[in-house]
Design a protein around this motif. Sequence first.
Motif, PDB file in Angstrom:
ATOM      1  N   TRP A 116       0.848  -1.173   0.000  1.00 59.69           N
ATOM      2  CA  TRP A 116       0.000   0.000   0.000  1.00 59.69           C
ATOM      3  C   TRP A 116       0.894   1.237   0.000  1.00 59.69           C
ATOM      4  CZ3 TRP A 116      -1.412  -3.902   3.653  1.00 59.69           C
ATOM      5  CH2 TRP A 116      -2.592  -4.578   3.334  1.00 59.69           C
ATOM      6  N   ASN A 117       0.537   2.226  -0.791  1.00 62.92           N
ATOM      7  CA  ASN A 117       1.280   3.481  -0.830  1.00 62.92           C
ATOM      8  C   ASN A 117       0.963   4.337   0.388  1.00 62.92           C
ATOM      9  OD1 ASN A 117       2.781   3.569  -3.411  1.00 62.92           O
ATOM     10  ND2 ASN A 117       0.743   3.264  -4.283  1.00 62.92           N
ATOM     11  N   LYS A 118       1.821   5.301   0.646  1.00 61.53           N
ATOM     12  CA  LYS A 118       1.591   6.278   1.710  1.00 61.53           C
ATOM     13  C   LYS A 118       0.235   6.945   1.465  1.00 61.53           C
ATOM     14  CE  LYS A 118       3.783  10.244   3.894  1.00 61.53           C
ATOM     15  NZ  LYS A 118       3.041  11.437   3.824  1.00 61.53           N
ATOM     16  N   ASP A 119      -0.512   7.155   2.507  1.00 57.33           N
ATOM     17  CA  ASP A 119      -1.831   7.795   2.501  1.00 57.33           C
ATOM     18  C   ASP A 119      -2.950   6.916   1.951  1.00 57.33           C
ATOM     19  OD1 ASP A 119      -0.813  10.155   3.648  1.00 57.33           O
ATOM     20  OD2 ASP A 119      -0.263  10.933   1.664  1.00 57.33           O
ATOM     21  N   GLU A 120      -2.653   5.722   1.487  1.00 57.80           N
ATOM     22  CA  GLU A 120      -3.695   4.841   0.949  1.00 57.80           C
ATOM     23  C   GLU A 120      -4.487   4.190   2.091  1.00 57.80           C
ATOM     24  OE1 GLU A 120      -4.206   1.148  -2.226  1.00 57.80           O
ATOM     25  OE2 GLU A 120      -2.214   1.906  -1.776  1.00 57.80           O
TER      26      GLU A 120
END
Length: 153
Positions: A116-120
Amino acid sequence: MEIKHYYGNIERSFKATVEKMKVLGLYEEVAHMKIYHFGESAGKEITKFGSNFIISRISQTEGSVHIGVMYLDKEGIIGFHQAVTPQLLLIIKGEGIVRGEEDELIKVREGDAVFWNKDEWHETTSENGLTAIAIEGEVDPELFMKEKEQPEA
């Protein structure tokens, strides 16, 4: 009896080799191996965001990468929350369901890695239990792993 004798010979041979290396200046004493415990009993229960799991922290690097083991029991959940950093979840035992912001439910099992990407926004659940290594920080799974093809619905 023969196995014990065989291993005794190996141990004597190893000790003799080390002694020769010390005399020749080819052997330097270093810190000895240590054994650590990261099992479920060493962990901490997490209930934030409606979660129900145990995390056993493993390490943190200078580059602010956190590594831990997450233990989800039957009906366990890592509640829907926003990733503070990129997160890589390595499933090492069991199976579960993950979802990201698009609400698509994807089944994962032992050997799968979820990124998962940052802020996801994301969530992980397990009906029968799941154990995973969580790596949180600047990681790039595409350096060494190929993306898994999803079966068609």
